[in-house]
Design a protein around this motif. Structure first.
Motif, mmCIF file in Angstrom:
data_model
loop_
_atom_site.group_PDB
_atom_site.id
_atom_site.type_symbol
_atom_site.label_atom_id
_atom_site.label_comp_id
_atom_site.label_asym_id
_atom_site.label_seq_id
_atom_site.Cartn_x
_atom_site.Cartn_y
_atom_site.Cartn_z
ATOM 1 N N ASP A 12 1.053 -1.476 -0.147
ATOM 2 C CA ASP A 12 -0.139 -0.179 -0.110
ATOM 3 C C ASP A 12 0.582 0.832 -0.277
ATOM 4 O O ASP A 12 1.618 1.224 0.381
ATOM 5 N N SER A 51 -11.483 4.518 -1.269
ATOM 6 C CA SER A 51 -10.971 5.278 -1.810
ATOM 7 C C SER A 51 -11.063 6.874 -2.529
ATOM 8 O O SER A 51 -12.265 6.781 -1.304
ATOM 9 N N ASP A 53 -13.768 8.067 -4.992
ATOM 10 C CA ASP A 53 -15.163 7.955 -4.973
ATOM 11 C C ASP A 53 -15.526 7.316 -3.880
ATOM 12 O O ASP A 53 -16.966 8.389 -3.643
ATOM 13 N N ASP A 54 -14.380 6.911 -2.903
ATOM 14 C CA ASP A 54 -16.069 6.189 -1.623
ATOM 15 C C ASP A 54 -16.275 6.878 -1.004
ATOM 16 O O ASP A 54 -17.535 7.650 -0.151
ATOM 17 N N THR A 114 -2.799 0.499 -4.394
ATOM 18 C CA THR A 114 -3.147 1.954 -4.150
ATOM 19 C C THR A 114 -4.412 2.725 -3.755
ATOM 20 O O THR A 114 -4.899 2.289 -5.073
ATOM 21 N N ALA A 115 -4.992 2.977 -3.018
ATOM 22 C CA ALA A 115 -6.173 3.773 -3.394
ATOM 23 C C ALA A 115 -6.109 5.234 -3.805
ATOM 24 O O ALA A 115 -7.077 5.878 -4.314
ATOM 25 N N SER A 117 -5.620 7.299 -6.837
ATOM 26 C CA SER A 117 -4.959 7.386 -8.846
ATOM 27 C C SER A 117 -3.955 7.806 -9.412
ATOM 28 O O SER A 117 -2.789 7.917 -8.427
ATOM 29 N N SER A 139 -4.119 0.552 -9.526
ATOM 30 C CA SER A 139 -5.062 1.470 -8.331
ATOM 31 C C SER A 139 -6.100 1.160 -8.075
ATOM 32 O O SER A 139 -7.257 0.118 -8.492
ATOM 33 N N ILE A 140 -7.009 1.080 -6.632
ATOM 34 C CA ILE A 140 -8.859 1.023 -6.389
ATOM 35 C C ILE A 140 -9.117 1.574 -7.718
ATOM 36 O O ILE A 140 -10.588 0.216 -8.145
ATOM 37 N N ASP A 141 -9.339 2.347 -8.589
ATOM 38 C CA ASP A 141 -9.642 2.912 -9.956
ATOM 39 C C ASP A 141 -10.153 1.504 -10.555
ATOM 40 O O ASP A 141 -11.222 1.062 -12.240
ATOM 41 N N GLY A 146 -13.598 -1.941 -3.289
ATOM 42 C CA GLY A 146 -12.501 -1.008 -2.646
ATOM 43 C C GLY A 146 -11.816 -2.294 -1.344
ATOM 44 O O GLY A 146 -11.778 -3.522 -1.720
ATOM 45 N N LYS A 147 -10.650 -1.588 -0.402
ATOM 46 C CA LYS A 147 -10.237 -2.324 -0.144
ATOM 47 C C LYS A 147 -10.782 -3.448 1.441
ATOM 48 O O LYS A 147 -9.353 -4.234 1.412
#
Length: 220
Positions: A12, A51, A53-54, A114-115, A117, A139-141, A146-147
């Motif tokens: 991470d 993230s 977005d979340d 990673t969360a 971008s 990336s989380i995208d 999510g994680k």
């Protein structure tokens, strides 16, 4: 656990390799201040492990901002404030560079989950001179969840060409440690002040817990 016995190593970034969680707390406080809202402590803890977005969706719902600002606008504000910091200021945590290099010298495969971008973390890793150490990044995208789910680690593992049972995940958050374990990975908890309240539970959940990467430099 012999830390050098694995084939793959997934890291991470925020709070694990990068000393950046304090930056995000400042950003979250400033953005809420734009709406005359004081950031509660539990909000900062929760949003730090989501993230963007979340986290933005959580922010809008938590403070009932649906008729004031859009989720995407919150993300844009966070990105604008953080972009310059990642490009110019954010540093590695103590011992991280030496540990990464020691793994690379042993022929290990290194990856990032990673969360952040790509826009934020790629310039940062290049500036710090460590981007070439990683064989893959995720990336989380790139995943739909999510994680709190192991998807991001499994995707990164596949990119690296390793198997979960031969790969270890380094995380500063309890959420990441739990989900990586569910995905079949061994885990190393990394202390960060932002997760100090969960340190004991992280110690209990992780296969290994470290206060600093400097500890790893003495492992054989």
């Amino acid at each position: 656990m012999n830390i050098y016995s694995f084939e793959g190593y997934i890291f991470d970034l925020d709070g694990t390799l990068l000393d950046s969680m304090g930056l995000w707390n400042d950003i979250y406080v400033k953005v809420l201040g734009e709406f005359n809202i004081k950031a509660p402590k539990d909000y900062l803890f929760n949003v730090n492990h989501m993230s963007l977005d979340d986290g933005a969706e959580y922010t809008v719902k938590t403070f009932h901002l649906e008729n004031v600002v859009k989720k995407d606008d919150i993300v844009d504000m966070w990105n604008a404030m953080s972009k310059e910091e990642y490009e110019n200021t954010v540093q590695l945590k103590p011992g991280a560079r030496g540990f990464l290099q020691s793994l690379k010298n042993r022929g290990k495969l290194l990856g990032v989950a990673t969360a952040l971008s790509d826009e934020l973390f790629v310039p940062c890793l290049k500036r710090l001179g460590i981007s070439e150490l990683f064989s893959a990044t995720t990336s989380i995208d790139e995943v739909s969840r999510g994680k709190e789910f192991p998807d991001i680690y499994l995707r990164e593992c596949k990119k690296m060409g390793t198997k979960p049972q031969n790969t270890v995940v380094f995380e500063d958050s309890l959420t990441g440690i739990k989900s990586a374990s569910v995905g079949g990975f061994k885990t190393v908890g990394v202390y960060d002040p932002s997760a100090a309240e969960q340190a004991e539970e992280i110690k209990n959940r992780a296969d290994l817990y470290i206060s600093s990467f400097s500890e790893m430099l003495y492992e054989k």
